[in-house]
Scaffold this motif. Structure first.
Motif, PDB file in Angstrom:
ATOM      1  N   HIS A 119       0.801  -1.227   0.000  1.00 32.16           N
ATOM      2  CA  HIS A 119       0.000   0.000   0.000  1.00 32.16           C
ATOM      3  C   HIS A 119       0.830   1.272   0.000  1.00 32.16           C
ATOM      4  O   HIS A 119       0.351   2.319  -0.412  1.00 32.16           O
ATOM      5  CB  HIS A 119      -0.938  -0.004   1.210  1.00 32.16           C
ATOM      6  N   LEU A 120       2.044   1.194   0.510  1.00 37.17           N
ATOM      7  CA  LEU A 120       2.917   2.381   0.518  1.00 37.17           C
ATOM      8  C   LEU A 120       4.351   1.897   0.377  1.00 37.17           C
ATOM      9  O   LEU A 120       4.795   1.040   1.160  1.00 37.17           O
ATOM     10  CB  LEU A 120       2.766   3.178   1.819  1.00 37.17           C
ATOM     11  N   ILE A 121       5.058   2.450  -0.580  1.00 36.13           N
ATOM     12  CA  ILE A 121       6.462   2.081  -0.771  1.00 36.13           C
ATOM     13  C   ILE A 121       7.312   3.340  -0.581  1.00 36.13           C
ATOM     14  O   ILE A 121       7.160   4.321  -1.319  1.00 36.13           O
ATOM     15  CB  ILE A 121       6.710   1.456  -2.167  1.00 36.13           C
ATOM     16  N   THR A 122       8.161   3.315   0.442  1.00 32.16           N
ATOM     17  CA  THR A 122       9.053   4.436   0.708  1.00 32.16           C
ATOM     18  C   THR A 122      10.426   4.094   0.143  1.00 32.16           C
ATOM     19  O   THR A 122      11.077   3.147   0.594  1.00 32.16           O
ATOM     20  CB  THR A 122       9.165   4.698   2.214  1.00 32.16           C
ATOM     21  N   VAL A 123      10.821   4.843  -0.871  1.00 29.85           N
ATOM     22  CA  VAL A 123      12.129   4.623  -1.501  1.00 29.85           C
ATOM     23  C   VAL A 123      13.089   5.654  -0.941  1.00 29.85           C
ATOM     24  O   VAL A 123      12.791   6.855  -0.935  1.00 29.85           O
ATOM     25  CB  VAL A 123      12.020   4.736  -3.037  1.00 29.85           C
ATOM     26  N   SER A 124      14.221   5.178  -0.470  1.00 27.28           N
ATOM     27  CA  SER A 124      15.137   6.004   0.293  1.00 27.28           C
ATOM     28  C   SER A 124      16.536   5.991  -0.339  1.00 27.28           C
ATOM     29  O   SER A 124      17.429   5.316   0.149  1.00 27.28           O
ATOM     30  CB  SER A 124      15.190   5.394   1.699  1.00 27.28           C
ATOM     31  N   PRO A 125      16.702   6.730  -1.441  1.00 26.83           N
ATOM     32  CA  PRO A 125      18.034   6.764  -2.055  1.00 26.83           C
ATOM     33  C   PRO A 125      19.026   7.343  -1.046  1.00 26.83           C
ATOM     34  O   PRO A 125      18.684   8.232  -0.267  1.00 26.83           O
ATOM     35  CB  PRO A 125      17.844   7.713  -3.252  1.00 26.83           C
TER      36      PRO A 125
END
Lengths: 234, 234
Positions: A119-125
């Motif tokens: 439901h929520l994807i947090t991408v953290s480069p």
């Protein structure tokens, strides 16, 4: 299907400390293993190969059962790491997604199709202070955007002005993805004090205010560190 | 149209410290005057009649001009108080709403039709520790819900377990309105320390975790206090 997944910890409910769900109640599944070695990694116990004997080898059904056995409710389950996208978690997210919303935290270096069931994807480069900025892979980031746009956000942990320059470049690359800037916690000081955290958060806020290009981001401290320092399993 | 509005302060951009926009950049307009006298009010300079000579008497166009003269951008303008719903702000929100999103903070005791031109309305019923809980007016709260449902949220500042009981009752009354629980800052200690704030935030989180009925709320500290203590104009 994989017969087991290496898991560092399963716990909850606790308060999500960062990003779009900051302040929300969530259970946590922390998988073991990561292809990065950020200088300031705050979860080395889930990353460093020497720690792998301490990780649990769990079948997907066992992970699901452990979450279902937690004795208090939370609307969200956050799958973090390490990098959970190292693993095939289809048989974890499918059943758990029925009664919960599933959030995933990843640096965005890898891809798995099961992300589309979340439901929520947090991408953290990872910015320059991590030592990993040269690992940024724009085509993979673009794949996240193409497949997950409406339920994706970006989180950049910031320690330095160069990290904010990096955040600006990512924001320019994906301007319509909500961006969260997180004041990083200095792991050199294991007993991160609330005063030190407040000081760094103030630095970040004042820096962002002088950068009009970042005016539409969200600037947060790490709330879990504010509450619980660097205790495990909180 | 009113010929003037009493205004305590106009400043920005700064970081919104609470509620649905916690961590977002916002300008602030703080109107003077409030029909409540909460024991722990942190903005008495905008409430107490003895302070009114220090407030500015501004025409709506002058308020708009002061916001437009701020030298750095913010996507949001937050109108707070005091209670801004004491005033007819139609001629403030209509022009400012063209280039900004407008957020309003009110205890929800009064109503004005200009609220319908705003983008986010945070209604903050006051719990028992404020001494004002008996002023809660369910029909007015229902009017907010009927007219603003999709852009309304609730924020309850919590100091005590009785305040959480109150939050539960409000949450049961309006279950589909997002609710933010905010760890209150003790104004007796003007130099609110980060450590004291962290301690109170931890108390609130641990209390909420034991109350399944509040599992879907968002639990936050007051970020502006964490950053800047109780300085004015920040």
């Amino acid at each position: 299907m994989p017969d087991h997944i290496l898991v560092s910890e399963i716990f909850g409910p606790t308060i999500q400390g960062e990003g779009a769900l900051a302040g929300r109640l969530s259970h946590f599944i922390r998988t073991f293993g990561c292809s990065y070695r950020c200088t300031w990694c705050d979860s080395l116990f889930a990353v460093d190969p020497s720690e792998s004997p301490k990780a649990q080898r769990l079948a997907p059904e066992a992970i699901v059962a452990k979450i279902q056995a937690l004795d208090r409710p939370a609307p969200w389950i956050t799958i973090t790491g390490g990098d959970p996208v190292d693993w095939d978690l289809t048989a974890v997210v499918m059943p758990l997604g029925i009664d919960h919303k599933i959030a995933v935290e990843t640096q965005g270096a890898l891809w798995q199709d099961w992300l589309e069931y979340c439901h929520l994807i947090t991408v953290s480069p990872k910015p320059p202070s991590s030592g990993m900025a040269d690992r940024l892979d724009p085509p993979v980031l673009q794949k996240y955007y193409a497949r997950l746009r409406a339920r994706m956000c970006l989180k950049i942990v910031c320690f330095t002005a160069a990290d904010l320059d990096f955040a600006q470049r990512i924001h320019r690359f994906l301007p319509d993805v909500p961006m969260y800037l997180s004041a990083g916690t200095d792991i050199e000081h294991k007993a991160a004090t609330a005063a030190a955290l407040a000081h760094h958060y103030r630095w970040l806020a004042e820096e962002v205010i002088t950068r009009p290009f970042l005016a539409n981001t969200t600037i947060l401290p790490q709330l879990h560190v504010l509450m619980w320092g660097q205790e495990r399993g909180r």
